[in-house]
Design an enzyme around this catalytic site. Structure first.
Site, PDB file in Angstrom:
ATOM      1  N   ARG A 153      66.131  25.188  -4.438  1.00 40.20           N
ATOM      2  CA  ARG A 153      66.424  26.542  -4.536  1.00 40.20           C
ATOM      3  C   ARG A 153      67.909  26.862  -4.468  1.00 40.20           C
ATOM      4  O   ARG A 153      68.855  26.178  -4.098  1.00 40.20           O
ATOM      5  CB  ARG A 153      65.789  27.297  -3.235  1.00 40.20           C
ATOM      6  CG  ARG A 153      64.308  27.613  -3.060  1.00 40.20           C
ATOM      7  CD  ARG A 153      64.150  28.446  -1.988  1.00 40.20           C
ATOM      8  NE  ARG A 153      64.352  27.377  -0.739  1.00 40.20           N
ATOM      9  CZ  ARG A 153      65.129  27.703   0.049  1.00 40.20           C
ATOM     10  NH1 ARG A 153      66.161  28.438  -0.135  1.00 40.20           N
ATOM     11  NH2 ARG A 153      65.176  26.895   1.206  1.00 40.20           N
TER      12      ARG A 153
ATOM     13  N   TYR B  91      62.537  24.572 -10.709  1.00 41.58           N
ATOM     14  CA  TYR B  91      62.096  24.364  -9.265  1.00 41.58           C
ATOM     15  C   TYR B  91      61.261  25.081  -8.748  1.00 41.58           C
ATOM     16  O   TYR B  91      61.338  26.182  -8.458  1.00 41.58           O
ATOM     17  CB  TYR B  91      63.440  24.038  -8.769  1.00 41.58           C
ATOM     18  CG  TYR B  91      63.139  23.351  -7.176  1.00 41.58           C
ATOM     19  CD1 TYR B  91      62.517  22.418  -6.986  1.00 41.58           C
ATOM     20  CD2 TYR B  91      63.332  24.509  -6.303  1.00 41.58           C
ATOM     21  CE1 TYR B  91      62.305  22.031  -5.520  1.00 41.58           C
ATOM     22  CE2 TYR B  91      63.016  24.260  -4.856  1.00 41.58           C
ATOM     23  CZ  TYR B  91      62.385  22.929  -4.586  1.00 41.58           C
ATOM     24  OH  TYR B  91      62.139  22.738  -3.271  1.00 41.58           O
TER      25      TYR B  91
ATOM     26  N   LYS C  36      58.256  31.997  -2.088  1.00 42.69           N
ATOM     27  CA  LYS C  36      59.350  32.561  -1.339  1.00 42.69           C
ATOM     28  C   LYS C  36      59.471  34.081  -2.121  1.00 42.69           C
ATOM     29  O   LYS C  36      59.992  34.691  -1.140  1.00 42.69           O
ATOM     30  CB  LYS C  36      60.460  31.818  -1.393  1.00 42.69           C
ATOM     31  CG  LYS C  36      60.550  30.253  -1.040  1.00 42.69           C
ATOM     32  CD  LYS C  36      60.247  29.947   0.494  1.00 42.69           C
ATOM     33  CE  LYS C  36      59.961  28.470   0.826  1.00 42.69           C
ATOM     34  NZ  LYS C  36      59.757  28.210   2.205  1.00 42.69           N
TER      35      LYS C  36
ATOM     36  N   HIS D  65      58.692  33.300   7.482  1.00 39.14           N
ATOM     37  CA  HIS D  65      58.711  32.161   7.146  1.00 39.14           C
ATOM     38  C   HIS D  65      58.297  31.077   8.354  1.00 39.14           C
ATOM     39  O   HIS D  65      58.870  30.323   8.846  1.00 39.14           O
ATOM     40  CB  HIS D  65      60.241  31.525   6.763  1.00 39.14           C
ATOM     41  CG  HIS D  65      60.500  30.476   6.122  1.00 39.14           C
ATOM     42  ND1 HIS D  65      61.534  29.607   6.138  1.00 39.14           N
ATOM     43  CD2 HIS D  65      59.764  29.515   5.325  1.00 39.14           C
ATOM     44  CE1 HIS D  65      61.720  28.530   5.441  1.00 39.14           C
ATOM     45  NE2 HIS D  65      60.542  28.615   5.058  1.00 39.14           N
TER      46      HIS D  65
ATOM     47  N   SER E 281      63.739  25.673   6.183  1.00 39.09           N
ATOM     48  CA  SER E 281      63.485  24.743   5.064  1.00 39.09           C
ATOM     49  C   SER E 281      63.644  23.269   5.482  1.00 39.09           C
ATOM     50  O   SER E 281      64.943  22.937   5.746  1.00 39.09           O
ATOM     51  CB  SER E 281      63.936  25.012   3.666  1.00 39.09           C
ATOM     52  OG  SER E 281      63.542  26.377   3.355  1.00 39.09           O
TER      53      SER E 281
ATOM     54  N   CYS F 244      62.744  21.634   7.882  1.00 39.30           N
ATOM     55  CA  CYS F 244      63.072  21.599   9.648  1.00 39.30           C
ATOM     56  C   CYS F 244      61.723  21.271  10.151  1.00 39.30           C
ATOM     57  O   CYS F 244      61.935  21.474  11.415  1.00 39.30           O
ATOM     58  CB  CYS F 244      63.849  22.605   9.906  1.00 39.30           C
ATOM     59  SG  CYS F 244      65.541  22.608   9.372  1.00 39.30           S
TER      60      CYS F 244
ATOM     61  N   ASP G  80      53.913  27.286   5.754  1.00 39.85           N
ATOM     62  CA  ASP G  80      55.011  27.702   5.402  1.00 39.85           C
ATOM     63  C   ASP G  80      55.390  29.429   5.566  1.00 39.85           C
ATOM     64  O   ASP G  80      56.305  29.853   5.978  1.00 39.85           O
ATOM     65  CB  ASP G  80      55.360  27.389   3.937  1.00 39.85           C
ATOM     66  CG  ASP G  80      56.817  27.426   3.424  1.00 39.85           C
ATOM     67  OD1 ASP G  80      57.518  27.029   3.920  1.00 39.85           O
ATOM     68  OD2 ASP G  80      56.934  28.061   2.418  1.00 39.85           O
TER      69      ASP G  80
ATOM     70  N   ARG H  32      59.089  16.833  -3.667  1.00 38.74           N
ATOM     71  CA  ARG H  32      58.004  17.469  -3.005  1.00 38.74           C
ATOM     72  C   ARG H  32      56.665  16.999  -3.710  1.00 38.74           C
ATOM     73  O   ARG H  32      56.418  16.476  -4.787  1.00 38.74           O
ATOM     74  CB  ARG H  32      58.132  18.940  -3.703  1.00 38.74           C
ATOM     75  CG  ARG H  32      59.417  19.798  -3.198  1.00 38.74           C
ATOM     76  CD  ARG H  32      59.326  20.272  -1.744  1.00 38.74           C
ATOM     77  NE  ARG H  32      60.425  20.669  -1.071  1.00 38.74           N
ATOM     78  CZ  ARG H  32      60.667  21.503  -0.273  1.00 38.74           C
ATOM     79  NH1 ARG H  32      59.472  22.004   0.238  1.00 38.74           N
ATOM     80  NH2 ARG H  32      61.798  21.980   0.324  1.00 38.74           N
TER      81      ARG H  32
HETATM   82  P1  GDP Z   1      59.448  22.131   6.270  1.00 38.17           P
HETATM   83  O1  GDP Z   1      60.100  22.163   5.033  1.00 38.17           O
HETATM   84  O2  GDP Z   1      59.970  22.898   7.150  1.00 38.17           O
HETATM   85  O3  GDP Z   1      57.821  22.062   6.073  1.00 38.17           O
HETATM   86  O4  GDP Z   1      59.598  20.624   6.935  1.00 38.17           O
HETATM   87  P2  GDP Z   1      58.766  19.287   6.971  1.00 38.17           P
HETATM   88  O5  GDP Z   1      57.550  19.222   7.941  1.00 38.17           O
HETATM   89  O6  GDP Z   1      58.540  18.862   5.566  1.00 38.17           O
HETATM   90  O7  GDP Z   1      59.924  18.222   7.517  1.00 38.17           O
HETATM   91  C1  GDP Z   1      61.181  18.173   6.851  1.00 38.17           C
HETATM   92  C2  GDP Z   1      61.828  16.826   7.148  1.00 38.17           C
HETATM   93  O8  GDP Z   1      62.223  16.920   8.710  1.00 38.17           O
HETATM   94  C3  GDP Z   1      61.046  15.638   6.936  1.00 38.17           C
HETATM   95  O9  GDP Z   1      61.816  14.637   6.545  1.00 38.17           O
HETATM   96  C4  GDP Z   1      60.406  15.028   8.157  1.00 38.17           C
HETATM   97  O10 GDP Z   1      60.148  13.584   8.423  1.00 38.17           O
HETATM   98  C5  GDP Z   1      61.459  15.709   9.184  1.00 38.17           C
HETATM   99  N1  GDP Z   1      60.757  15.982  10.615  1.00 38.17           N
HETATM  100  C6  GDP Z   1      59.577  16.893  10.565  1.00 38.17           C
HETATM  101  N2  GDP Z   1      59.242  16.809  12.179  1.00 38.17           N
HETATM  102  C7  GDP Z   1      60.136  16.192  12.671  1.00 38.17           C
HETATM  103  C8  GDP Z   1      60.491  15.932  13.987  1.00 38.17           C
HETATM  104  O11 GDP Z   1      59.626  16.522  15.017  1.00 38.17           O
HETATM  105  N3  GDP Z   1      61.430  15.286  14.295  1.00 38.17           N
HETATM  106  C9  GDP Z   1      62.095  14.628  13.421  1.00 38.17           C
HETATM  107  N4  GDP Z   1      63.216  13.725  13.969  1.00 38.17           N
HETATM  108  N5  GDP Z   1      62.186  14.835  12.199  1.00 38.17           N
HETATM  109  C10 GDP Z   1      60.974  15.755  11.734  1.00 38.17           C
HETATM  110  P1  PGA Z   2      60.236  24.609   2.320  1.00 34.05           P
HETATM  111  O1  PGA Z   2      60.436  25.577   1.260  1.00 34.05           O
HETATM  112  O2  PGA Z   2      61.287  23.719   2.472  1.00 34.05           O
HETATM  113  O3  PGA Z   2      60.480  25.751   3.594  1.00 34.05           O
HETATM  114  O4  PGA Z   2      58.707  23.956   2.680  1.00 34.05           O
HETATM  115  C1  PGA Z   2      60.108  25.236  -0.139  1.00 34.05           C
HETATM  116  C2  PGA Z   2      61.335  25.653  -1.056  1.00 34.05           C
HETATM  117  O5  PGA Z   2      62.312  25.452  -0.400  1.00 34.05           O
HETATM  118  O6  PGA Z   2      61.214  25.625  -2.399  1.00 34.05           O
HETATM  119 MN    MN Z   3      56.940  22.720   4.141  1.00 30.56          MN
END
Ligand code: GDP
Ligand code: PGA
Ligand code: MN
Length: 597
Positions: A82, A210, A219, A239, A261, A263, A288, A380
């Protein structure tokens, strides 16, 4: 069937909606495509467009033995995340967009982008993509129509939303819809703009391919335009993931959680509890976005407006997120991951040995030990939610699910403890409002810098951040039975920079405590920041691979760190000017007095 009256344009429209027909005609006159295709969402259409995308080199077929129905897409290397600095909220008054958004005056933005869109689809096809955000027939749901010249967008929207005929049916002959216009342009970052016109329910996106910039339902509509509509209509577009957690006695508690994002939303939403939690089950409603309204029973009800997952690939493996691995086993589009010699996908943090040789995300040969990453850090997957073994039976319920707890969580290597509960709604809004998080690869720019990211909405709030926080405070009046509010941080690091808390499945231990607090089952200990688990009757640490010292570390509250934090919060509230809600600046003063400084 009304046919389009635009000269030189073939194709007939499967709708009689005069607004839609007139708008498609107008936009095609502007962009001048060679032809118009109205998408119906059928399997036949998917097959035809997929074959065409393969022929044109937009999609690379993966090994059908390993990944049936899966394809790889490599985006332009300058277009992988983004672009927050090129994202605009275009309202008549600058103040309505607020200090945390880029603003452009609507007429100026339309003029600038009209120039770019002018003839931008010459020789290309304009796809009309009608879609629903939300379960069809849900009173929460909204219809959008995206006009795009990208097959990749069409195929992604097909997974991420309820796309095609169902949307035109819901729209009918006189319904309102969000107008989304997207053209890939020439991908020159100098000519890339993501503009939102909340007053016109319109989004114009130019010059990117993207996901977050171009899948306009996600979003752009579900959060930026959605949050604006929510403020006007008395609901919340957030979010947030939504999950249901069921205890061995069969009681299901629904929880929504806002993390920035990359996290941990997708991981938390699909979490598999550790073996000590036999009989417990976590099911995904959404990973999400949450749209939340007050129900007739005075509780807060949430739907997931999406139909698929646009998830971060790196770090996903059968240990960290087995449900995500199952979700991407078939019928998935991958973007910017690496490819193995036998036509499978690979990314950093996947299970097993690192392959000796790969093709990297840019299509270049890659060898084990290479200092460069084989997959882009923001690579992704786009997977249908039906693939998720943990999909909640309520995921498509038109009424959604009742939310008992709201969790706010950032990525903080220090300062913020593992978990705490807010004293009340206003204090909970304060915890959300003062969230900070270290930046990630999900947006272009420097990674690992702490920034204020209120409720994980900094890049997604479609109006003034001060008004948004006030809207959260005001919501309390209409929620007779408000959810309890919590804050978590899975990302505290030790001196060597290693994550202390094991995270992933072990987050169940924190979730269990939250569920117990929601139902008033465990006592707590009060700290200056909020209520925390007691050392007895607190977190279940049975089978947890963590020393007593490390647990103390990850839950510690350090006064000096909090003094710095309060300074940053002050700067943030000051930036909101006269729109900084007084109830929140008062919370800050109360915290200062508790700190004794
Ligand atoms: P989203 O974009 O908020 O959905 O985040 P994701 O679930 O895809 O996770 C983003 C990154 O954070 C990935 O590399 C995960 O492996 C990492 N991650 C997710 N949950 C945890 C956790 O509980 N502990 C740690 N250390 N890393 C995490
Ligand atoms: P996410 O969002 O990282 O919260 O899953 C998707 C995006 O940033 O395009
Ligand atoms: Mn996600």
């Amino acid at each position: 069937m009304a046919s389009l009256q635009t000269p030189g344009i073939q194709g007939s429209a499967p709708t009689k909606n005069p607004e839609l027909l007139a708008w498609v005609a107008k936009m095609s006159q502007l962009t001048q495509p060679e032809r118009i295709v109205w998408c119906d969402g059928s399997a036949e259409e998917k097959q035809r467009l997929t074959e065409q995308a393969v022929d044109e080199g937009i999609l690379i077929p993966l090994n059908p033995q390993k990944r049936p129905g899966c394809y790889l897409h490599r985006s332009n290397p300058n277009d992988v995340a983004r672009v927050e600095h090129l994202t605009f909220i275009c309202t008549t008054n600058k103040e309505d967009a607020g200090p945390t958004n880029n603003w452009m005056e609507p007429e100026a933005a339309y003029t600038k982008l009209t120039h770019l869109f002018s003839g931008s689809m010459k020789g290309r096809t304009l796809y009309v993509v009608p879609y629903i955000m939300g379960p069809p027939g849900s009173p929460f749901a909204k219809v959008g129509v995206e006009l795009t010249d990208s097959i990749y967008v069409v195929l992604n929207m097909r997974i991420m939303t309820r796309m095609g005929r169902a949307a035109l049916e819901m729209l009918g002959d006189s319904g309102e819809f969000n107008r989304g216009l997207h053209s890939t342009g020439d991908l020159n970052p100098e000519r890339r703009y993501i503009c939102h016109f909340p007053q016109d329910n319109t989004i114009w996106s130019f010059g990117s391919g993207y996901g977050g910039n171009v899948l306009l339902g996600k979003k752009c509509l579900a959060l930026r335009i959605g949050s604006y509509l929510g403020q006007h209509e008395g609901w919340l577009a957030e979010h947030m993931l939504i999950l249901g957690v069921t205890s061995p006695r069969g009681e299901t508690t629904y929880v929504a959680a806002a993390f920035p994002s990359a996290c941990g939303k997708t991981n938390f939403a699909m979490m598999i509890p550790p073996k000590e939690y036999a009989g417990w089950k976590v099911e995904t409603v959404g990973d999400d976005i949450a749209w939340m309204r007050v129900g007739p029973d005075g509780r807060l009800w949430a739907i997931n407006p999406e139909a698929g997952y646009f998830g971060v690939a790196p770090g996903t493996n059968t240990k960290s997120n087995p449900n995500a691995m199952a979700s991407v086993s078939r019928d998935t589009l991958f973007t910017n991951v690496a490819m193995t010699p036998d036509g499978d996908v690979w990314w950093e943090g996947m299970d097993g040995e690192v392959p000796e040789e790969l093709t990297d995300w840019q299509g270049r040969p890659w060898k084990r030990g290479s200092p460069e990453k084989a997959a882009h850090p923001n690579s992704r997957f786009t997977a249908p939610m039906q693939n998720n073994p943990a999909l909640s039976p309520k995921a498509s319920d038109p009424m959604g699910v009742p939310i008992s707890a709201i969790i706010f969580g950032g990525r903080r290597s220090n300062t913020v403890p593992l978990v705490l509960q807010a004293f009340n709604w206003t204090h909970g809004v304060f915890l959300g409002a003062t969230m900070g998080s270290e930046t990630t690869a999900a947006a272009t720019g420097k990674v690992g810098v702490v920034r204020r990211d209120p409720m994980a909405m900094l890049p997604f709030c479609g109006y003034h951040m001060g008004d948004y926080l006030q809207h959260w405070l005001d919501m309390q009046k209409s929620i007779a039975h408000p959810p309890k509010i919590f804050q978590v941080n899975w990302f505290r690091q030790d001196k060597s920079g290693k994550f202390i808390w094991p995270g992933f499945g072990d987050n169940m231990r924190v979730l269990e405590w939250i569920v117990n607090r929601v139902h008033g089952r465990v006592p707590t200990e009060e700290t200056l920041l909020g209520w925390v688990p007691r050392s007895d009757q607190g977190l279940n640490t049975q089978g947890l691979d963590l020393s007593k010292e490390a647990l103390a570390d990850v839950t510690s509250i350090k006064t000096d760190e909090w003094k710095t934090e309060l300074k940053n919060q002050e700067t943030f509230f000051e930036s909101l000017g006269h729109k900084a809600p007084e109830a929140l600046t008062l919370q800050r003063k109360l915290l200062i007095s508790r700190l004794g400084s």
